[in-house]
Scaffold this active site. Structure first.
Site, PDB file in Angstrom:
ATOM      1  N   ASN A   9       0.863  -1.183   0.000  1.00  0.00           N
ATOM      2  CA  ASN A   9       0.000   0.000   0.000  1.00  0.00           C
ATOM      3  C   ASN A   9       0.897   1.229   0.000  1.00  0.00           C
ATOM      4  O   ASN A   9       1.484   1.573   1.027  1.00  0.00           O
ATOM      5  CB  ASN A   9      -0.912  -0.007   1.242  1.00  0.00           C
ATOM      6  CG  ASN A   9      -1.805   1.231   1.293  1.00  0.00           C
ATOM      7  OD1 ASN A   9      -1.829   2.024   0.343  1.00  0.00           O
ATOM      8  ND2 ASN A   9      -2.536   1.389   2.386  1.00  0.00           N
ATOM      9  N   TRP A  10       1.024   1.828  -1.174  1.00  0.00           N
ATOM     10  CA  TRP A  10       1.927   2.989  -1.293  1.00  0.00           C
ATOM     11  C   TRP A  10       1.358   4.224  -0.618  1.00  0.00           C
ATOM     12  O   TRP A  10       2.066   5.207  -0.440  1.00  0.00           O
ATOM     13  CB  TRP A  10       2.191   3.305  -2.768  1.00  0.00           C
ATOM     14  CG  TRP A  10       3.030   2.290  -3.489  1.00  0.00           C
ATOM     15  CD1 TRP A  10       3.484   1.082  -3.002  1.00  0.00           C
ATOM     16  CD2 TRP A  10       3.517   2.376  -4.830  1.00  0.00           C
ATOM     17  NE1 TRP A  10       4.217   0.421  -3.962  1.00  0.00           N
ATOM     18  CE2 TRP A  10       4.258   1.198  -5.090  1.00  0.00           C
ATOM     19  CE3 TRP A  10       3.408   3.331  -5.830  1.00  0.00           C
ATOM     20  CZ2 TRP A  10       4.879   0.953  -6.321  1.00  0.00           C
ATOM     21  CZ3 TRP A  10       4.024   3.100  -7.055  1.00  0.00           C
ATOM     22  CH2 TRP A  10       4.753   1.925  -7.292  1.00  0.00           C
ATOM     23  N   LYS A  11       0.073   4.215  -0.293  1.00  0.00           N
ATOM     24  CA  LYS A  11      -0.586   5.403   0.276  1.00  0.00           C
ATOM     25  C   LYS A  11      -0.315   6.606  -0.639  1.00  0.00           C
ATOM     26  O   LYS A  11      -0.278   6.451  -1.857  1.00  0.00           O
ATOM     27  CB  LYS A  11      -0.150   5.622   1.726  1.00  0.00           C
ATOM     28  CG  LYS A  11      -0.341   4.353   2.572  1.00  0.00           C
ATOM     29  CD  LYS A  11      -0.157   4.543   4.039  1.00  0.00           C
ATOM     30  CE  LYS A  11      -0.371   3.215   4.765  1.00  0.00           C
ATOM     31  NZ  LYS A  11      -0.300   3.319   6.210  1.00  0.00           N
ATOM     32  N   HIS A  97      -9.697   1.335   4.618  1.00  0.00           N
ATOM     33  CA  HIS A  97      -8.433   1.504   5.339  1.00  0.00           C
ATOM     34  C   HIS A  97      -8.669   2.432   6.526  1.00  0.00           C
ATOM     35  O   HIS A  97      -9.467   3.374   6.435  1.00  0.00           O
ATOM     36  CB  HIS A  97      -7.364   2.076   4.398  1.00  0.00           C
ATOM     37  CG  HIS A  97      -6.001   2.009   5.010  1.00  0.00           C
ATOM     38  ND1 HIS A  97      -5.577   2.917   5.939  1.00  0.00           N
ATOM     39  CD2 HIS A  97      -5.002   1.103   4.868  1.00  0.00           C
ATOM     40  CE1 HIS A  97      -4.353   2.588   6.340  1.00  0.00           C
ATOM     41  NE2 HIS A  97      -3.984   1.495   5.701  1.00  0.00           N
ATOM     42  N   GLU A  99      -7.078   4.822   7.628  1.00  0.00           N
ATOM     43  CA  GLU A  99      -6.859   6.247   7.327  1.00  0.00           C
ATOM     44  C   GLU A  99      -8.080   6.846   6.627  1.00  0.00           C
ATOM     45  O   GLU A  99      -8.405   8.012   6.831  1.00  0.00           O
ATOM     46  CB  GLU A  99      -5.580   6.400   6.484  1.00  0.00           C
ATOM     47  CG  GLU A  99      -4.343   6.135   7.344  1.00  0.00           C
ATOM     48  CD  GLU A  99      -3.174   5.497   6.612  1.00  0.00           C
ATOM     49  OE1 GLU A  99      -3.120   5.552   5.368  1.00  0.00           O
ATOM     50  OE2 GLU A  99      -2.306   4.909   7.309  1.00  0.00           O
ATOM     51  N   GLU A 169      -5.763  -4.750  10.406  1.00  0.00           N
ATOM     52  CA  GLU A 169      -4.712  -3.768  10.657  1.00  0.00           C
ATOM     53  C   GLU A 169      -4.997  -3.032  11.960  1.00  0.00           C
ATOM     54  O   GLU A 169      -5.761  -2.047  11.970  1.00  0.00           O
ATOM     55  CB  GLU A 169      -4.650  -2.749   9.511  1.00  0.00           C
ATOM     56  CG  GLU A 169      -4.328  -3.350   8.166  1.00  0.00           C
ATOM     57  CD  GLU A 169      -3.718  -2.319   7.211  1.00  0.00           C
ATOM     58  OE1 GLU A 169      -2.597  -2.558   6.768  1.00  0.00           O
ATOM     59  OE2 GLU A 169      -4.336  -1.278   6.969  1.00  0.00           O
ATOM     60  N   GLY A 175       2.311   2.268  10.968  1.00  0.00           N
ATOM     61  CA  GLY A 175       3.285   3.357  10.838  1.00  0.00           C
ATOM     62  C   GLY A 175       3.958   3.728  12.155  1.00  0.00           C
ATOM     63  O   GLY A 175       4.611   4.760  12.247  1.00  0.00           O
ATOM     64  N   SER A 215       3.209  -2.235  10.459  1.00  0.00           N
ATOM     65  CA  SER A 215       4.652  -2.326  10.675  1.00  0.00           C
ATOM     66  C   SER A 215       5.256  -3.669  10.272  1.00  0.00           C
ATOM     67  O   SER A 215       6.199  -4.150  10.914  1.00  0.00           O
ATOM     68  CB  SER A 215       4.996  -1.984  12.136  1.00  0.00           C
ATOM     69  OG  SER A 215       4.581  -0.660  12.435  1.00  0.00           O
ATOM     70  N   GLY A 236       2.642  -0.985   4.398  1.00  0.00           N
ATOM     71  CA  GLY A 236       2.788   0.417   4.051  1.00  0.00           C
ATOM     72  C   GLY A 236       4.246   0.764   3.830  1.00  0.00           C
ATOM     73  O   GLY A 236       4.815   0.498   2.765  1.00  0.00           O
ATOM     74  N   GLY A 237       4.880   1.343   4.850  1.00  0.00           N
ATOM     75  CA  GLY A 237       6.238   1.880   4.741  1.00  0.00           C
ATOM     76  C   GLY A 237       7.232   0.950   4.058  1.00  0.00           C
ATOM     77  O   GLY A 237       7.959   1.375   3.144  1.00  0.00           O
TER      78      GLY A 237
HETATM   79  P1  13P Z   1       2.799   0.367   7.825  1.00  0.00           P
HETATM   80  O1  13P Z   1       3.271  -0.928   7.196  1.00  0.00           O
HETATM   81  O2  13P Z   1       3.571   1.554   7.376  1.00  0.00           O
HETATM   82  O3  13P Z   1       2.670   0.236   9.304  1.00  0.00           O
HETATM   83  O4  13P Z   1       1.315   0.603   7.260  1.00  0.00           O
HETATM   84  C1  13P Z   1       0.398  -0.418   7.331  1.00  0.00           C
HETATM   85  C2  13P Z   1      -0.770  -0.055   6.502  1.00  0.00           C
HETATM   86  O5  13P Z   1      -1.522   0.848   6.827  1.00  0.00           O
HETATM   87  C3  13P Z   1      -0.959  -0.781   5.239  1.00  0.00           C
HETATM   88  O6  13P Z   1      -2.208  -0.502   4.702  1.00  0.00           O
END
Ligand code: 13P
Length: 253
Positions: A9-11, A97, A99, A169, A175, A215, A236-237
């Site tokens: 997930n590049w966000k 998600h 967010e 999640e 994050g 994470s 994500g990251g």
């Molecule tokens: P991180 O891997 O950066 O914690 O993010 C998780 C996430 O929100 C994937 O959708």
């Protein structure tokens, strides 16, 4: 046999040039994707077509949208409909998600509408659920996640739910560098599977892919993915760094 999935997930990160470079590096790595191992890349809307082009010769890799509208079409400036996604051959979409829930006020009811629209266009929703820290501290995470599933998914028929991927999640692990332990992930994934089994039967529950997100890194993916009810990760990251994400793909069961 249920699919094992590494989902990036590049966000809201990367320019087109940076994204293409990242994707090229990942897809040129030497890993085997069998029928049961899949990779998803949830990419910002403007790059869906260009990145689809890059992976078109690859099997079991899919460009994924990060969101879709809960409306079908019309005067909704800035929104992207599922039929628009389908028209550029997108077959997967993240829905709900944390967010989106937090910053864009997406409720369980709105997410149910999005899930319905995706399924009507044969797009598989990757339905995200998970509790905030206050809920975890109060030890009511099982009920919290169960309600998210019930209010957004459990109106679906058995045939429809088969096309839904679930991503657990926990918000406190996103994050933050604070991963749920493999045992905490397993506990919740087993709970989610049992709730699905109660609603739709053991066979459907057994075949539902449940991803863990929060994470996940190259260094912890193997341990988390080795849990019996964890079928890969939503990342994500670490999905923004080619070497990390390649390691995560290689950690799939
Ligand atoms: P991180 O891997 O950066 O914690 O993010 C998780 C996430 O929100 C994937 O959708």
């Amino acid at each position: 046999m249920r699919k094992q999935i590494a989902a990036a997930n590049w966000k809201m990160n990367k320019t087109l040039a940076e994204g293409k470079e990242l994707l090229s590096e990942i897809i040129s790595a030497d890993f085997q994707l069998t029928e049961s191992r899949h990779v998803l890349f949830a990419i910002p809307f403007p790059y869906l077509t260009a990145t689809s082009e890059l992976i078109k010769a690859k099997t079991n890799m899919h460009i994924t949208a990060q969101n879709c509208s809960n409306k079908t079409s019309g005067a909704y400036t800035g929104e992207v409909s599922v039929s628009m996604l389908k028209s550029i051959d997108i077959n997967y979409c993240l829905v709900g998600h944390s967010e989106r829930r937090e910053y864009f006020a997406e409720s369980n009811a709105i997410l149910a509408e999005k899930v319905n629209l995706c399924l009507a266009e044969s797009i598989s929703p990757v339905f995200c659920c998970g509790e905030p820290l206050s809920v975890r501290d109060a030890a009511t995470q099982n009920e919290f996640v169960e309600l998210q599933l019930k209010e957004s998914l459990f109106h679906l028929s058995a045939d429809q739910i088969k096309n839904v991927i679930i991503a657990y999640e926990p918000i406190w692990a996103i994050g933050t560098g604070r991963t749920a332990s493999a045992e905490q992930a397993q506990e919740m994934h087993a709970h989610i599977r049992s709730v699905i089994a109660n609603q739709y039967g053991a066979d459907i529950a057994e075949n539902t892919s449940i991803l863990y997100g929060g994470s996940v890194k190259g260094s912890n993916a193997s341990e988390i993915f080795s849990m019996p009810d964890v079928d890969g990760g939503l990342v994500g990251g670490a999905s923004l760094v080619a070497t990390e994400f390649i390691q995560i793909i290689n950690a799939l069961k």
